[in-house]
Design a protein around this motif. Structure first.
Motif, PDB file in Angstrom:
ATOM      1  N   LEU A   4       2.167   1.987  -3.400  1.00 25.68           N
ATOM      2  CA  LEU A   4       1.135   2.526  -4.285  1.00 25.68           C
ATOM      3  C   LEU A   4       0.730   3.949  -3.909  1.00 25.68           C
ATOM      4  O   LEU A   4      -0.164   4.523  -4.533  1.00 25.68           O
ATOM      5  CB  LEU A   4      -0.100   1.623  -4.263  1.00 25.68           C
ATOM      6  CG  LEU A   4       0.097   0.228  -4.889  1.00 25.68           C
ATOM      7  CD1 LEU A   4      -1.132  -0.633  -4.659  1.00 25.68           C
ATOM      8  CD2 LEU A   4       0.398   0.348  -6.380  1.00 25.68           C
ATOM      9  N   GLU A  63      -8.075   1.240   6.218  1.00 23.58           N
ATOM     10  CA  GLU A  63      -8.573   0.319   5.204  1.00 23.58           C
ATOM     11  C   GLU A  63      -7.861  -1.034   5.185  1.00 23.58           C
ATOM     12  O   GLU A  63      -8.415  -2.005   4.659  1.00 23.58           O
ATOM     13  CB  GLU A  63      -8.461   0.960   3.821  1.00 23.58           C
ATOM     14  CG  GLU A  63      -9.317   2.207   3.665  1.00 23.58           C
ATOM     15  CD  GLU A  63      -9.275   2.759   2.250  1.00 23.58           C
ATOM     16  OE1 GLU A  63      -8.675   2.105   1.373  1.00 23.58           O
ATOM     17  OE2 GLU A  63      -9.837   3.849   2.022  1.00 23.58           O
ATOM     18  N   ILE A  64      -6.664  -1.111   5.761  1.00 20.90           N
ATOM     19  CA  ILE A  64      -5.904  -2.366   5.686  1.00 20.90           C
ATOM     20  C   ILE A  64      -5.672  -2.970   7.065  1.00 20.90           C
ATOM     21  O   ILE A  64      -5.949  -4.151   7.297  1.00 20.90           O
ATOM     22  CB  ILE A  64      -4.552  -2.134   4.969  1.00 20.90           C
ATOM     23  CG1 ILE A  64      -4.804  -1.714   3.515  1.00 20.90           C
ATOM     24  CG2 ILE A  64      -3.699  -3.386   5.029  1.00 20.90           C
ATOM     25  CD1 ILE A  64      -3.549  -1.403   2.740  1.00 20.90           C
ATOM     26  N   ALA A  75      -0.387   5.086  -0.803  1.00 22.81           N
ATOM     27  CA  ALA A  75      -1.422   5.262   0.221  1.00 22.81           C
ATOM     28  C   ALA A  75      -0.833   5.952   1.451  1.00 22.81           C
ATOM     29  O   ALA A  75       0.313   5.681   1.840  1.00 22.81           O
ATOM     30  CB  ALA A  75      -2.012   3.916   0.610  1.00 22.81           C
ATOM     31  N   SER A  76      -1.591   6.834   2.052  1.00 26.72           N
ATOM     32  CA  SER A  76      -1.156   7.517   3.265  1.00 26.72           C
ATOM     33  C   SER A  76      -1.236   6.574   4.458  1.00 26.72           C
ATOM     34  O   SER A  76      -1.908   5.535   4.411  1.00 26.72           O
ATOM     35  CB  SER A  76      -2.016   8.750   3.527  1.00 26.72           C
ATOM     36  OG  SER A  76      -3.369   8.366   3.764  1.00 26.72           O
ATOM     37  N   ARG A  77      -0.584   6.965   5.546  1.00 27.23           N
ATOM     38  CA  ARG A  77      -0.617   6.120   6.743  1.00 27.23           C
ATOM     39  C   ARG A  77      -2.028   5.997   7.305  1.00 27.23           C
ATOM     40  O   ARG A  77      -2.419   4.939   7.797  1.00 27.23           O
ATOM     41  CB  ARG A  77       0.335   6.683   7.798  1.00 27.23           C
ATOM     42  CG  ARG A  77       1.795   6.367   7.550  1.00 27.23           C
ATOM     43  CD  ARG A  77       2.668   6.822   8.687  1.00 27.23           C
ATOM     44  NE  ARG A  77       2.730   8.275   8.773  1.00 27.23           N
ATOM     45  CZ  ARG A  77       3.395   8.939   9.717  1.00 27.23           C
ATOM     46  NH1 ARG A  77       4.031   8.273  10.668  1.00 27.23           N
ATOM     47  NH2 ARG A  77       3.424  10.260   9.725  1.00 27.23           N
ATOM     48  N   ARG A 108      -4.850   6.095   5.607  1.00 31.47           N
ATOM     49  CA  ARG A 108      -5.625   5.187   4.757  1.00 31.47           C
ATOM     50  C   ARG A 108      -5.192   3.741   4.973  1.00 31.47           C
ATOM     51  O   ARG A 108      -6.029   2.829   5.001  1.00 31.47           O
ATOM     52  CB  ARG A 108      -5.443   5.574   3.292  1.00 31.47           C
ATOM     53  CG  ARG A 108      -6.347   4.785   2.348  1.00 31.47           C
ATOM     54  CD  ARG A 108      -6.285   5.322   0.936  1.00 31.47           C
ATOM     55  NE  ARG A 108      -7.200   4.592   0.070  1.00 31.47           N
ATOM     56  CZ  ARG A 108      -7.331   4.847  -1.230  1.00 31.47           C
ATOM     57  NH1 ARG A 108      -6.610   5.823  -1.795  1.00 31.47           N
ATOM     58  NH2 ARG A 108      -8.184   4.141  -1.948  1.00 31.47           N
ATOM     59  N   ILE A 109      -3.895   3.507   5.139  1.00 32.60           N
ATOM     60  CA  ILE A 109      -3.408   2.153   5.417  1.00 32.60           C
ATOM     61  C   ILE A 109      -3.992   1.643   6.727  1.00 32.60           C
ATOM     62  O   ILE A 109      -4.436   0.488   6.832  1.00 32.60           O
ATOM     63  CB  ILE A 109      -1.873   2.133   5.461  1.00 32.60           C
ATOM     64  CG1 ILE A 109      -1.295   2.437   4.080  1.00 32.60           C
ATOM     65  CG2 ILE A 109      -1.362   0.785   5.963  1.00 32.60           C
ATOM     66  CD1 ILE A 109       0.213   2.613   4.094  1.00 32.60           C
ATOM     67  N   ALA A 118       0.829  -1.208   0.000  1.00 29.58           N
ATOM     68  CA  ALA A 118       0.000   0.000   0.000  1.00 29.58           C
ATOM     69  C   ALA A 118       0.861   1.254   0.000  1.00 29.58           C
ATOM     70  O   ALA A 118       0.548   2.242  -0.672  1.00 29.58           O
ATOM     71  CB  ALA A 118      -0.923  -0.013   1.218  1.00 29.58           C
ATOM     72  N   ARG A 119       1.974   1.224   0.733  1.00 36.07           N
ATOM     73  CA  ARG A 119       2.884   2.372   0.726  1.00 36.07           C
ATOM     74  C   ARG A 119       3.495   2.587  -0.649  1.00 36.07           C
ATOM     75  O   ARG A 119       3.632   3.725  -1.125  1.00 36.07           O
ATOM     76  CB  ARG A 119       3.981   2.159   1.767  1.00 36.07           C
ATOM     77  CG  ARG A 119       3.546   2.446   3.198  1.00 36.07           C
ATOM     78  CD  ARG A 119       4.643   2.143   4.185  1.00 36.07           C
ATOM     79  NE  ARG A 119       4.291   2.587   5.534  1.00 36.07           N
ATOM     80  CZ  ARG A 119       4.979   2.278   6.621  1.00 36.07           C
ATOM     81  NH1 ARG A 119       6.061   1.516   6.523  1.00 36.07           N
ATOM     82  NH2 ARG A 119       4.598   2.729   7.810  1.00 36.07           N
TER      83      ARG A 119
END
Length: 273
Positions: free
Chosen positions: A180, A190-191, A182-184, A186-187, A177-178
């Motif tokens: 791609l 969402e993850i 993605a912000s921390r 959002r990670i 995710a990083r």
């Protein structure tokens, strides 16, 4: 056969402790809640609902609000411990957030009673910094103080469990995710959080049950009405010696916590299905 007998003897002390300190008092409370002068009935529950219905709503709202805030703060702290990029800040936070774990609720109540009073340390510090004037200082020794006490005391417990669950999450998904972009945040949302949802829910249910049973905090911080059911139970016993209504209030508290546990079990069964 001898091995079974040995195993039974080994667990017998634990079973005896459970029966003596949990099952017997629970049975006595259930019987006492329905016991009246002329036999058995629902009179104690009628008295409980007529006198303390506001306190029941107050208790549910306070504990639910505290549980929600605990969940948000524990996710934020555990998320930073897992995804934080500043090693010194992570180390300081890891060392600092655990301290309330070792402080009993009665000490928490006394500390915050001094800290949140109108002339307490918090207002004194704000006045000294010029943020407030003495006339603007207000006391937080009400429902807000109870929420602050619960959140401050229980957040480390939930954070400890959630952070441990986050540490076991597969790092490859986070790194992907990083990569791609993605912000921390959002990670985290969402993850990471969906993968530790069960641990988070279990820890929040345990905190909910714990807060429902606390007596010292409402007695020491919120000396007014409405108050929590634990304070009402203590009042019925100490002021009137009325164990019947006290037992009825205890069963109502048990029903509230049981409903929270049922919600967890229902969600867990849905996920397994």
């Amino acid at each position: 056969m001898p091995s079974r007998l040995i195993g039974l003897l080994l667990v017998l002390p634990a079973l005896a402790m459970i029966a003596l300190f949990f099952i017997v008092p629970l049975a006595a409370s259930v019987i006492g809640a329905f016991e009246q002068a002329d036999g058995y009935g629902l009179g104690n529950f009628d008295t409980a609902f007529s006198l303390y219905s506001r306190d029941m709503v107050f208790t549910v709202v306070i504990v639910s609000l505290s549980t929600a805030l605990i969940g948000l703060l524990s996710i934020a702290i555990a998320g930073y411990l897992t995804l934080g990029e500043n090693p010194k800040a992570v180390a300081i936070l890891r060392w600092l957030y655990r301290w309330p774990l070792f402080i009993p609720f009665i000490v928490v109540g006394q500390i915050l009673r001094t800290f949140l009073a109108k002339s307490g340390l918090m207002n004194g510090t704000l006045i000294g910094l010029g943020v407030l004037t003495p006339l603007q200082a207000v006391s937080f020794l009400d429902w807000r103080g109870i929420v602050i006490a619960f959140v401050w005391k229980q957040t480390p417990f939930v954070t400890l469990l959630v952070a441990g669950a986050m540490a076991s999450v597969d790092r490859s998904t986070i790194e992907a995710a990083r990569n791609l972009g993605a912000s921390r945040l959002r990670i985290l949302v969402e993850i990471v959080v969906p993968q530790v949802g069960t641990t988070l829910l279990v820890s929040l249910i345990l905190s909910f049950v714990t807060m429902m049973s606390v007596l010292s905090v409402p007695l020491m911080i919120n000396a007014q009405s409405p108050t929590m059911l634990t304070a009402d139970i203590a009042f019925r016993i100490n002021a009137y010696g009325d164990y019947g209504v006290a037992n009825a209030l205890g069963l109502i508290s048990l029903a509230i916590t049981g409903f929270a546990a049922w919600l967890y079990l229902r969600q867990s069964m849905k996920e397994r299905a």
